[in-house]
Design a protein around this motif. Structure first.
Motif, PDB file in Angstrom:
ATOM      1  N   LEU B  27       0.819  -1.208   0.000  1.00  0.00           N
ATOM      2  CA  LEU B  27       0.000   0.000   0.000  1.00  0.00           C
ATOM      3  C   LEU B  27       0.860   1.268   0.000  1.00  0.00           C
ATOM      4  O   LEU B  27       0.570   2.229  -0.696  1.00  0.00           O
ATOM      5  N   SER B 146      -7.747  10.238  11.295  1.00  0.00           N
ATOM      6  CA  SER B 146      -8.412   9.552  10.180  1.00  0.00           C
ATOM      7  C   SER B 146      -8.971   8.204  10.607  1.00  0.00           C
ATOM      8  O   SER B 146      -9.535   7.476   9.793  1.00  0.00           O
ATOM      9  N   TYR B 148     -11.555   5.816  12.097  1.00  0.00           N
ATOM     10  CA  TYR B 148     -12.950   5.666  12.500  1.00  0.00           C
ATOM     11  C   TYR B 148     -13.350   4.230  12.245  1.00  0.00           C
ATOM     12  O   TYR B 148     -12.618   3.487  11.566  1.00  0.00           O
ATOM     13  N   MET B 175      -1.458  13.890  13.793  1.00  0.00           N
ATOM     14  CA  MET B 175      -2.458  14.129  12.751  1.00  0.00           C
ATOM     15  C   MET B 175      -1.829  14.878  11.576  1.00  0.00           C
ATOM     16  O   MET B 175      -2.492  15.674  10.900  1.00  0.00           O
ATOM     17  N   ARG B 178      -2.715  14.660   6.980  1.00  0.00           N
ATOM     18  CA  ARG B 178      -3.550  15.573   6.183  1.00  0.00           C
ATOM     19  C   ARG B 178      -2.835  16.877   5.841  1.00  0.00           C
ATOM     20  O   ARG B 178      -3.297  17.626   4.995  1.00  0.00           O
ATOM     21  N   SER B 195      -1.275  11.616  -2.254  1.00  0.00           N
ATOM     22  CA  SER B 195      -2.114  10.471  -2.554  1.00  0.00           C
ATOM     23  C   SER B 195      -2.447   9.760  -1.243  1.00  0.00           C
ATOM     24  O   SER B 195      -1.578   9.184  -0.600  1.00  0.00           O
ATOM     25  N   PRO B 196      -3.724   9.829  -0.822  1.00  0.00           N
ATOM     26  CA  PRO B 196      -4.077   9.152   0.423  1.00  0.00           C
ATOM     27  C   PRO B 196      -4.093   7.645   0.222  1.00  0.00           C
ATOM     28  O   PRO B 196      -4.451   7.165  -0.852  1.00  0.00           O
ATOM     29  N   ARG B 197      -3.690   6.911   1.232  1.00  0.00           N
ATOM     30  CA  ARG B 197      -3.673   5.447   1.187  1.00  0.00           C
ATOM     31  C   ARG B 197      -4.533   4.939   2.334  1.00  0.00           C
ATOM     32  O   ARG B 197      -4.069   4.797   3.459  1.00  0.00           O
ATOM     33  N   MET B 198      -5.788   4.721   2.020  1.00  0.00           N
ATOM     34  CA  MET B 198      -6.714   4.327   3.077  1.00  0.00           C
ATOM     35  C   MET B 198      -6.639   2.826   3.328  1.00  0.00           C
ATOM     36  O   MET B 198      -6.669   2.025   2.405  1.00  0.00           O
ATOM     37  N   TYR B 200      -8.737   0.043   4.700  1.00  0.00           N
ATOM     38  CA  TYR B 200     -10.101  -0.306   5.075  1.00  0.00           C
ATOM     39  C   TYR B 200     -10.099  -1.774   5.493  1.00  0.00           C
ATOM     40  O   TYR B 200      -9.660  -2.632   4.717  1.00  0.00           O
ATOM     41  N   CYS B 257     -11.120   1.808   9.820  1.00  0.00           N
ATOM     42  CA  CYS B 257     -10.568   2.632   8.735  1.00  0.00           C
ATOM     43  C   CYS B 257      -9.448   3.532   9.251  1.00  0.00           C
ATOM     44  O   CYS B 257      -9.568   4.124  10.332  1.00  0.00           O
ATOM     45  N   THR B 259      -6.120   6.179   7.465  1.00  0.00           N
ATOM     46  CA  THR B 259      -5.519   6.652   6.215  1.00  0.00           C
ATOM     47  C   THR B 259      -4.095   7.164   6.400  1.00  0.00           C
ATOM     48  O   THR B 259      -3.825   7.967   7.301  1.00  0.00           O
ATOM     49  N   PHE B 261      -0.937   9.096   4.292  1.00  0.00           N
ATOM     50  CA  PHE B 261      -0.820  10.054   3.196  1.00  0.00           C
ATOM     51  C   PHE B 261       0.591   9.980   2.624  1.00  0.00           C
ATOM     52  O   PHE B 261       1.567  10.031   3.379  1.00  0.00           O
TER      53      PHE B 261
END
Lengths: 267, 267
Positions: B27, B146, B148, B175, B178, B195-198, B200, B257, B259, B261
């Motif tokens: 990822l 990020s 949740y 944090m 972001r 490019s966010p890399r979430m 999940y 979840c 994320t 970045f």
């Protein structure tokens, strides 16, 4: 279509979707294409916000778009006609009281509807009856708890929370996106897969700054101002500060993040 | 402050970093490959959690991995040797006091370091000096805001907030993910892209349930228990409930979840 779905689950494909999607439509719809001849039920089409894209992306599919409101359907019909689309049939119907024969559809599409229902699992379960065996369901929902931004702001989170609370009081759930996996499983769907679609906005993406941060998300929160203040869940000056701070995230050094969830499952 | 950003003293932290790297490797790293012959500076390699992947993915590049801690470097060297990698040079050095000639490197890679620095823009600015014109920087950071999950839990958010607060008191920012876009811009980098890399996680992804939700994220929050309670920022029973609720999100109907970045920019 199945291939498109498979790609949608892949991390790298997700990253590509997130990085390259210039619009929300592309981010949410690009991997939903139904084969020619398939029958698709769009459950709760509202004013047709998703219907047009759905029908354009699957020109050979026969789409039945239902909504409980005749007023909304009239607007949806108008949009479809203006777009010259002929593969959509609009029908007034209640998801909880449909008159189709069992297993009438190959696919079901439901977008921004479950968030408004007090009993989303029951709704999914009802819809499943009209799906053919091995047919697919695709559900898309947002999640207001996924909103975070720079600069961070307590007032902005409180203003967003007003929308969440008002929707809760109306029987809905504005944070339902993260729940799609358990919801589809509880409704008895198989092979449930959830693919998050994160909208990341900074000032290198001016189209999204304007189209999403300002005119979609912040405008939506701003829209509950009177109701939120009247219901006493927030003080006027806190709400207004929150909105101001949300617009602040659209400045050149600001960042705004929000995530939609797209789930698929089989009957 | 210097001690605050040194990773690798604590055994558990060491394991956490390793777990994190092994489950998130693709990822975070899959799109970072440097050309043969290029000189890469990895600023703040710690115990080498990212170094091995970095060097493997760019076998022809010459990687200089620096860290302020000799203890961490010893562990990183051991890992590189065990992996049979010969394209890494480890050097003890302070990001704020480097002795390289200007424009010595084609690329800079900095991962999970800025979050520990009281002056991240200054650090980026210092590093820029050692980058050739048109060279690139790649920065990766997480963002605890990020996180949740389902089921949602106030106690879990409070427990996470303890980690954020303790890192803040140590001069860092949990944090910061972001903020990468404004930070790289403020440091004078051009063409900044984030490019966010979430991540999940639901129970269809058992490897991530175990490797990320439990052993990376929740274990990390659990790791600040004593310090958080001792410092009086949370009551013991609230913290413990929060941890219990975080583990609850790893149950079959749970969702988690988070994320990361990843940002790139040019000199």
């Amino acid at each position: 279509m199945k291939k498109a779905y498979v790609h949608g689950y892949d991390h790298r494909e997700n990253i590509r979707l997130q990085d390259q999607a210039s619009s929300l439509v592309e981010l949410l719809h690009s991997d939903t294409k139904y084969p020619a001849g398939s029958r698709v039920l769009e459950a709760g089409c509202g004013v047709g916000a998703q219907t047009i894209t759905l029908a354009k992306n699957s020109p050979g599919a026969l789409i039945t778009s239902i909504d409980i409101s005749e007023t909304s359907l009239a607007e949806a019909r108008r949009k479809a006609k203006a777009a010259g689309l002929t593969n959509i049939q609009f029908e007034q119907a209640d998801i909880f009281n449909l008159s189709y024969a069992s297993e009438s559809f190959d696919h079901i599409f439901i977008c921004f509807v479950l968030e408004h229902l007090p009993q989303p699992v029951e709704a999914l379960n009802m819809l499943k009856k009209y799906l053919k065996k091995n047919g697919t369901i695709t559900a898309i929902e947002g999640d207001h708890g996924s909103a975070y931004f720079y600069p961070d702001s307590e007032a902005a989170h409180k203003a967003i929370q007003c929308q969440v609370e008002l929707q809760r009081r109306a029987g809905g759930n504005a944070m339902i996106g993260r729940e799609l996996y358990p919801l589809l499983n509880q409704a008895g769907f198989k092979s449930v897969r959830v693919s998050p679609r994160m909208v990341y906005v900074d000032s290198s993406k001016l189209q999204l700054v304007d189209g999403f941060t300002k005119k979609t998300f912040t405008a939506m929160i701003e829209g509950v101002r009177e109701q939120a203040i009247k219901s006493g869940i927030i003080e006027e000056h806190v709400f207004d500060q929150g909105i101001k701070d949300l617009y602040r995230t659209a400045e050149p050094d600001g960042v705004f993040c929000y995530t939609f969830f797209k789930a698929t499952g089989n009957k």
